[in-house]
Structure formats: C-alpha cells, structure tokens
Design an enzyme around this catalytic site. Sequence first.
Site, PDB file in Angstrom:
ATOM      1  N   SER A  61     -30.050   8.208 -11.192  1.00 11.69           N
ATOM      2  CA  SER A  61     -31.464   8.037 -11.540  1.00 11.69           C
ATOM      3  C   SER A  61     -32.384   8.326 -10.341  1.00 11.69           C
ATOM      4  O   SER A  61     -33.514   8.799 -10.523  1.00 11.69           O
ATOM      5  CB  SER A  61     -31.728   6.634 -12.099  1.00 11.69           C
ATOM      6  OG  SER A  61     -31.404   5.662 -11.147  1.00 11.69           O
ATOM      7  N   ASN A  85     -31.647   7.800   3.536  1.00 11.23           N
ATOM      8  CA  ASN A  85     -31.050   6.898   2.542  1.00 11.23           C
ATOM      9  C   ASN A  85     -32.115   5.937   2.013  1.00 11.23           C
ATOM     10  O   ASN A  85     -33.080   5.634   2.709  1.00 11.23           O
ATOM     11  CB  ASN A  85     -29.923   6.083   3.208  1.00 11.23           C
ATOM     12  CG  ASN A  85     -29.192   5.169   2.237  1.00 11.23           C
ATOM     13  OD1 ASN A  85     -28.940   5.535   1.092  1.00 11.23           O
ATOM     14  ND2 ASN A  85     -28.849   3.975   2.679  1.00 11.23           N
ATOM     15  N   HIS A 144     -32.383   2.034   0.247  1.00 10.36           N
ATOM     16  CA  HIS A 144     -31.587   0.825   0.013  1.00 10.36           C
ATOM     17  C   HIS A 144     -32.462  -0.219  -0.680  1.00 10.36           C
ATOM     18  O   HIS A 144     -33.623  -0.403  -0.286  1.00 10.36           O
ATOM     19  CB  HIS A 144     -31.050   0.288   1.337  1.00 10.36           C
ATOM     20  CG  HIS A 144     -30.131  -0.862   1.155  1.00 10.36           C
ATOM     21  ND1 HIS A 144     -28.835  -0.714   0.694  1.00 10.36           N
ATOM     22  CD2 HIS A 144     -30.320  -2.192   1.324  1.00 10.36           C
ATOM     23  CE1 HIS A 144     -28.271  -1.903   0.598  1.00 10.36           C
ATOM     24  NE2 HIS A 144     -29.146  -2.809   0.976  1.00 10.36           N
TER      25      HIS A 144
HETATM   26  C1  GAR Z   1     -30.238   3.154  -5.859  1.00 13.75           C
HETATM   27  O1  GAR Z   1     -31.055   2.299  -6.561  1.00 13.75           O
HETATM   28  C2  GAR Z   1     -30.153   2.747  -4.405  1.00 13.75           C
HETATM   29  O2  GAR Z   1     -31.052   1.762  -4.085  1.00 13.75           O
HETATM   30  C3  GAR Z   1     -28.762   2.202  -4.248  1.00 13.75           C
HETATM   31  O3  GAR Z   1     -27.995   2.832  -5.216  1.00 13.75           O
HETATM   32  C4  GAR Z   1     -28.807   3.094  -6.359  1.00 13.75           C
HETATM   33  C5  GAR Z   1     -28.358   4.382  -6.965  1.00 13.75           C
HETATM   34  O4  GAR Z   1     -28.672   4.451  -8.303  1.00 13.75           O
HETATM   35  N1  GAR Z   1     -28.298   2.486  -2.937  1.00 13.75           N
HETATM   36  C6  GAR Z   1     -27.663   1.603  -2.178  1.00 13.75           C
HETATM   37  O5  GAR Z   1     -27.398   0.477  -2.549  1.00 13.75           O
HETATM   38  C7  GAR Z   1     -27.313   2.106  -0.790  1.00 13.75           C
HETATM   39  N2  GAR Z   1     -26.608   1.102  -0.065  1.00 13.75           N
HETATM   40  P1  GAR Z   1     -28.576   5.835  -9.065  1.00 13.75           P
HETATM   41  O6  GAR Z   1     -27.124   6.292  -9.039  1.00 13.75           O
HETATM   42  O7  GAR Z   1     -29.033   5.544 -10.454  1.00 13.75           O
HETATM   43  O8  GAR Z   1     -29.460   6.795  -8.358  1.00 13.75           O
END
Ligand code: GAR
Length: 217
Positions: free
Chosen positions: A17, A114, A116
Amino acid sequence: MTVTTCRLAVLISGAGSTMVNLAERIRGGEVPAEIALVVSSRASAAGVEKARTLGLETAVLSRKPFTRDGAFDEDAYARALADLLALARPDLVVLAGFMTRLGRAVLSRFQVINVHPALLPRFGGNGFYGHRVHEAVLAAGDKVTGATVHFSDLAYDTGPIILQEIVPVLAGDTPDTLATRVQAVERRIYPEAIRLFAEGRLVRDGDHVRILPEAGA
Ligand code: GAR
C-alpha cells in the site's frame, strides 16, 4: 533549483500500500519522480500484483535461494539485490514494508530511505513492524506516537531522520485505530520526503539531515 525526474526503486515484501500511494502521488504530479523498478522479497506478496496492475516493472528476489539449513546469507542476498537494483539505475531506493535488512553491498552503492510507523528511535528495530509497533505503543502507555522517514543504515529502522510527525494516542485506541491514523500520516510525509530528495533539498550532515528552503523562498 531545477527539478528533474528522480528514478526510484521501491522494495516491498507485503501488501504494497505504501508503493501504491507513492505511485498515485507521482501520477498526481506531487512528486517529481518515476518508479523505475519494484522489487519484492516474496513472490506471493500482494504488492507484486498491484505493481503490475499499475504498469510498473517488477522483479522478485526471494530469500529462499539464499537460505541454507535455516541460515539466511544476508551478505549474498544484499550483493544480488545491489546488482538487480543497479540495472534500474535508481537515484533513490525506497523501502516500502521491505522485511529484509539491507547489507553493505546495497548501502554502499545507493541512497536508501525508509518509513516507520513510530517516532524513532522509539519502537524500532528487529521485530517492530506493522501492528506490533502499535501494540507496543499502547502497552507502554505512551500518549503520543507518530511516523518517521529516515535515510537507512545497516541496522533496522536507524539512520538520519528526515521528517517526523506526531500522532496523539487517544483513550480507547486499539492497534487498528492507531494504525489507521499513523498510516494517514505516513501516506503524506513519505511522498513529501521523496519530493524533497528529488528536488535536491536534503543535505546529509553526519547523523543529521538539513532541509533546504524551496528555491525562491
Ligand atoms: C508500512 O506501513 C510501514 O510503516 C511499515 O510497513 C508497512 C508496509 O505496508 N514499515 C515498517 O514497519 C518498517 N520497520 P505495505 O506493505 O502495505 O506498504
């Protein structure tokens, strides 16, 4: 300042997403960038199909061939990933829920960013992703949380912070309600940070990032 189109490589492992939001903001003209390549560490990640639907170039670099007797060869994976990324000639590598730590082979060749879902350095690092972050925030009784965009270094969720925004924790919040509000912030500040990078307005100075004013401001 001249604004040129910045080439991005987006790394995903899951729903994608974050990648879809970025692609939409680019199409909407908010970010002067193009997604040259999407790489997934999992062939079955829902984000792979979404990237294809958006007409984006995709590649899968699975962890499996780099895992023997349960041990994952992080360095070999990083070398293969760096070689794959090099083909796309990215100006910036964008982590979008990528669940593998980046090795030196990637970080020595590319600038990596990145996002977070917490106020780093709180609730970051190995094991802190997705809902686990919000569960930990609620368990700690924190009154605020938020989202952080940073340049990546060799560890998980560390490196110079570019943008950070606070989200209040409300009475009655669950990991789901908190995730929804934090995600809304992520959706805004991640493209914003990439826009600043693309405009050449992020200056790295050791552990700090300076944001240059808009040209003419
Ligand atoms: C994101 O919301 C991001 O904040 C998190 O993974 C999600 C990915 O969602 N990242 C972390 O936690 C990094 N440590 P997505 O696959 O739907 O884009």
